[in-house]
Design an enzyme around this catalytic site. Structure first.
Site, PDB file in Angstrom:
ATOM      1  N   GLY B  10      21.516 -61.636  59.669  1.00 37.43           N
ATOM      2  CA  GLY B  10      20.236 -61.972  59.043  1.00 37.43           C
ATOM      3  C   GLY B  10      20.175 -63.466  58.768  1.00 37.43           C
ATOM      4  CG  ASN B  11      16.614 -65.342  57.290  1.00 35.51           C
ATOM      5  OD1 ASN B  11      16.480 -65.547  58.496  1.00 35.51           O
ATOM      6  ND2 ASN B  11      15.615 -64.958  56.513  1.00 35.51           N
ATOM      7  N   GLY B  13      23.567 -64.832  57.221  1.00 35.67           N
ATOM      8  CA  GLY B  13      24.654 -64.815  58.201  1.00 35.67           C
ATOM      9  C   GLY B  13      24.464 -65.865  59.284  1.00 35.67           C
ATOM     10  CG  ASP B  32      22.627 -57.483  62.562  1.00 39.95           C
ATOM     11  OD1 ASP B  32      22.458 -58.274  61.614  1.00 39.95           O
ATOM     12  OD2 ASP B  32      22.053 -56.374  62.638  1.00 39.95           O
ATOM     13  NE  ARG B  81      17.275 -60.704  43.849  1.00 44.80           N
ATOM     14  CZ  ARG B  81      16.988 -61.585  42.896  1.00 44.80           C
ATOM     15  NH1 ARG B  81      16.428 -61.187  41.767  1.00 44.80           N
ATOM     16  NH2 ARG B  81      17.262 -62.851  43.076  1.00 44.80           N
ATOM     17  CG  ASN B  94      22.845 -53.471  49.749  1.00 45.77           C
ATOM     18  OD1 ASN B  94      22.254 -53.017  50.721  1.00 45.77           O
ATOM     19  ND2 ASN B  94      22.458 -54.566  49.123  1.00 45.77           N
ATOM     20  CB  THR B 118      26.664 -57.185  50.414  1.00 41.75           C
ATOM     21  OG1 THR B 118      27.190 -57.562  51.677  1.00 41.75           O
ATOM     22  CG2 THR B 118      25.606 -56.115  50.578  1.00 41.75           C
ATOM     23  NE  ARG B 150      19.833 -70.907  44.296  1.00 39.29           N
ATOM     24  CZ  ARG B 150      19.836 -69.603  44.558  1.00 39.29           C
ATOM     25  NH1 ARG B 150      20.402 -68.761  43.713  1.00 39.29           N
ATOM     26  NH2 ARG B 150      19.253 -69.143  45.644  1.00 39.29           N
ATOM     27  CG  HIS B 174      25.278 -64.236  41.865  1.00 40.16           C
ATOM     28  ND1 HIS B 174      24.902 -65.539  41.710  1.00 40.16           N
ATOM     29  CD2 HIS B 174      24.610 -63.785  42.954  1.00 40.16           C
ATOM     30  CE1 HIS B 174      24.043 -65.855  42.666  1.00 40.16           C
ATOM     31  NE2 HIS B 174      23.827 -64.806  43.422  1.00 40.16           N
TER      32      HIS B 174
END
Lengths: 311, 307
Positions: B10-11, B13, B32, B81, B94, B118, B150, B174
Site C-alpha cells: 500500500g502507500n 509499504g 502484497d 483507519r 487486523n 499495522t 512530527r 501510539h
C-alpha cells in the site's frame, strides 16, 4: 548558485571546498597567494566531479579580484608557527595578513558574510569587523561547532551509539577557554548527565579541550583539518540554504551574557543574513564565570594588537 | 546488499521501498496479496533508478515465500483507519490478517527482525511477538519515530529553526495516550522549555497527538504515508547498518519501566540485533502517571486477543 570564496588553500581551506562541492552547496573559489596552489587543488577536485556527481563551479586563483561579489568569504589565511617564532610574533604576522585580506573582502565582496577561521578567531573576527565596517551579523567565527562535534563523537563512542542522535553545546573559545555545557548535551534529547557518570563526562570534556593537540600529536607536522573544515562547511550550508540552525559560533556581543563589544562563542541562529539571532541560555554561575574568563582572554589579545597599532 | 521485505504494498509499504531505494542501503522485496500490485510498484520504482542513482534491487511479488533470505521484514498489512475511527477499532480485523502472516514468516524468514506498523501498532506488535513466540529483541513496532518526527517538525516551525538536530522523546502508546516529554525535546540540546512558553508547548503536544487524524481529515480516503514510511525506513536503516541509533520505538518490554510482557514506546538502541537496549528514563510522577495510563490501554487491547 551562491558564490563562496575561501581565502587560504591550505588543508582546511581546500577541505572546506571539497565538502561544499560534495553537497553542491555553492560555487567555490579558492584564493591563495602561493602561485599554483589554489589552481592545482581546484582543478584536482574538479576532475573528481564526474565520479562524485557535483556540477558546481570550482576555481582557484591567486588574484583577489576573483572573489568579486561573493556571498560568503571564508578566511583561513595565515601562517603556522615556525621554530624560533614567539606566539606574539605569530599573532603580529597573522593579524597583518587578516587585516589585508579583510580590506580585499570589503573591496571586492562588500555584501558578503565573513566566516573567520584563522586563530585566535575571536580576535581576528574583531579585527575584520574594525577593518571592513560590515554589519555585526555579517561576521561570524568558527568556534564551538568544532568542539561540539568532537564532544559528540566522544560521547557516541563512549555510549556505543550513533553520532546522529547526539547534540552538544560548547561555548567560549577553543582549548583552554572552552566552556562545555554537559546539561545541554544530549542523546536524542536525553541530557548526557542522565546517561553517563560525572567521571566519564569529565574525561570527555578534557579530551575535547585537548582535541586539537591530540591530532597534532599524531600528525606531528600538521594539525587537524577534516573536522574543522566540516564545521566551516556546516556554517556555510546554514547561511546559503537559510537553515536557521542553532549552532555555537563566535558572534559580536552587545550586552548578551553580560559581555559588551567582543566576539565570544555563544549559540547563534545562522541563516541567510548571517547571525540571525543570539540565543541566551540560562547559565549557572560557574558557567557564566568561565564564559567571562574566555571573554577577558580575547580582550587582552585585542589590547595587545591595539598597542601594536594593528587595530 | 542485504534484503528487506515489506509485506503490504500500500502507500506506506511502497513509500518505505522508495525511501530505502533513495538511500540505496538494501534490496527490497515488496509483497502484497493483490496480484500485480507489488510487482507494478516495484517496477515503477526500478524505472526511476537510472535518474535517481540507486542500484538497490526493488522487486515485487504476490507470493510471500519470496521473503526468504530477508534480514528485516516490515509488516504493513491490514486495514487503515477511516475518518472518525480510532486505531483500536482496527484491532480484531487486523489481528486476523496478522494471523495469516505469522506462520509464513516463521517458515520463510525465521531469523529476520520484524518491524510492525499495522494498527493498532503496540497491541499488534505484542500479538506478533507472543503468538509467533519470537525473540522479543527482534520484534519492533514503529511508533515513536513517527510521533517524534512530527513533534520535531512542529517545534521547528514554531521557532523558525532548522529541523536538523531538533530532538524529541515520545513514549507510551501510539495513540491518544502517547506520552510526550517536552523537557527532553530540544533544539541543539537546548530544552524547548527554555525556548517556548508552556502554552505554545501544550499546543504542539496536542497537535502531535492528533497528527495522524489531521492528515486523515485532509486526505479522507487515505492515511498519512510519507512520514510513517520515512520513520520505517529510519528504523530499517539503523538495523541494516547496525548504526546503534537511539530511537523511540514500541519495544517488547520484560521488566523495563516495571512493565512485563507488553510492547510499548520507549527510547531504545537499535542495531543489527534489533532492540539492543531499552533506555530507562527518569520519569517525573506526572510522566509516570501518563505512562501507566498508556500501559493500561494497551494491556486491555492485548487482553481481548486470543494468544
Amino acid at each position: 548558485m551562491k558564490k563562496v570564496t575561501i581565502i587560504g588553500a591550505g588543508n582546511v581551506g581546500s577541505s572546506v571546498a571539497l565538502y561544499l562541492a560534495e553537497h553542491k552547496i555553492a560555487d567555490v573559489y579558492l584564493v591563495d597567494i602561493v602561485e599554483g596552489l589554489p589552481e592545482g587543488k581546484a582543478l584536482d577536485a574538479e576532475e573528481a566531479a564526474p565520479i562524485r556527481r557535483y556540477d558546481i563551479e570550482l576555481r582557484g586563483c591567486t588574484d583577489f579580484s576573483c572573489m568579486v561579489d561573493s556571498d560568503i568569504v571564508v578566511i583561513t589565511a595565515g601562517i603556522a608557527r615556525r621554530p624560533g617564532m614567539s606566539r606574539d610574533d605569530l599573532l603580529n604576522t597573522n593579524a597583518k595578513i587578516i587585516k589585508s585580506v579583510s580590506e580585499k573582502a570589503a573591496q571586492y565582496a562588500p555584501n558578503s558574510i565573513i566566516i573567520m577561521v584563522t586563530n585566535p578567531l575571536d580576535v581576528m573576527a574583531y579585527l575584520t569587523l574594525k577593518t571592513t565596517g560590515f554589519a555585526l551579523k555579517r561576521i561570524v567565527g568558527m568556534a564551538g561547532i568544532l568542539d561540539s562535534i568532537r564532544f559528540r563523537y566522544f560521547v557516541s563512542n563512549k555510549l556505543g551509539i550513533s553520532v546522529i542522535d547526539t547534540t552538544a553545546m560548547v561555548l567560549g573559545g577553543h582549548g583552554d577557554s572552552m566552556v562545555p555545557l554537559p546539561r545541554y548535551s544530549t542523546v536524542a534529547g536525553i541530557p548526557i548527565t542522565e546517561l553517563m557518570s560525572k567521571d566519564d563526562i569529565d574525561k570527555i570534556i578534557e579530551r575535547t579541550r585537548k582535541g586539537g593537540a591530540e591530532i597534532v600529536g599524531y600528525l606531528k607536522t600538521g594539525s587537524a583539518y577534516y573536522a574543522p573544515a566540516a564545521a566551516v562547511a556546516k556554517m556555510v550550508e546554514c547561511i546559503v540554504r537559510d537553515k536557521r540552525r542553532i549552532l555555537p559560533c563566535s558572534a559580536y556581543l552587545r550586552g548578551e551574557y553580560g559581555i559588551e563589544g567582543l566576539f565570544v562563542g555563544v549559540p547563534v541562529m545562522l541563516g541567510k543574513n548571517g547571525v540571525e539571532k543570539i540565543i541566551e541560555l540560562e547559565l549557572i554561575p560557574e558557567e557564566r564565570e568561565a564564559l567571562h574568563t574566555s571573554a577577558s582572554a580575547v580582550k587582552t589579545v585585542i589590547e595587545k594588537l591595539e598597542n601594536l597599532g594593528i587595530i | 546488499m542485504k534484503k528487506v521485505s515489506i509485506i503490504g504494498a500500500g502507500n506506506v509499504g511502497a513509500n518505505a521501498a522508495f525511501y530505502i531505494g533513495e538511500k540505496n542501503f538494501a534490496d527490497v522485496m515488496l509483497i502484497d496479496v493483490v496480484e500485480g500490485r507489488a510487482k507494478g510498484k516495484a517496477l515503477d520504482l526500478m524505472e526511476a533508478a537510472p535518474v535517481r542513482y540507486y542500484d538497490a534491487k526493488i522487486d515485487g511479488s504476490d507470493n510471500i515465500e519470496d521473503i526468504a533470505g530477508s534480514e528485516v521484514v516490515v509488516i504493513t498489512a491490514g486495514h487503515v483507519r477511516k475518518p472518525q475511527m480510532s486505531r483500536l477499532d482496527l484491532l480484531e480485523t487486523n489481528a486476523k490478517v496478522i494471523d495469516t502472516i505469522i506462520p509464513q514468516i516463521k517458515q520463510y524468514a525465521p531469523g529476520a527482525i520484524l518491524i510492525n506498523i499495522t494498527e493498532p501498532v503496540d497491541a499488534l506488535t505484542c500479538y506478533i511477538w507472543k503468538k509467533g513466540k519470537f525473540d522479543p529483541k527482534k520484534v519492533i513496532g514503529m511508533t515513536g519515530v513517527l510521533d517524534t518526527t512530527r513533534f520535531r517538525e512542529f517545534i521547528s516551525k514554531e521557532l523558525q529553526v532548522s529541523t536538523a538536530n531538533t530532538t524529541a522523546v515520545v513514549i507510551g502508546g501510539h495513540h491518544d495516550y502517547m506520552v510526550i516529554i517536552p523537557r527532553y525535546a530540544s533544539v541543539e540540546g537546548i530544552p524547548i522549555t527554555q525556548l517556548l512558553p508552556q502554552e505554545k508547548i501544550d499546543n504542539l503536544v496536542k497537535r502531535t497527538r492528533a497528527a495522524g487524524s489531521e492528515i486523515l481529515s485532509y486526505l479522507k480516503t487515505a492515511t498519512a504515508h510519507y512520514a510513517p514510511a520515512a520513520a520505517l525506513a529510519e528504523i530499517v536503516e539503523a538495523i541494516i547498518k547496525d548504526s546503534k541509533r537511539v530511537l523511540c520505538v514500541s519495544a517488547c518490554l520484560q521488566g523495563e519501566y516495571d512493565v512485563k510482557d507488553l510492547c510499548l514506546g520507549v527510547p531504545a538502541i537499535i542495531g543489527a540485533k534489533g532492540v539492543e537496549k531499552v533506555i530507562e528514563l527518569q520519569l517525573t510522577i506526572e510522566e509516570r502517571h501518563q505512562f501507566e495510563e498508556s500501559v493500561a490501554v494497551i494491556k486491555n487491547a492485548v487482553d481481548t486477543l486470543e494468544i
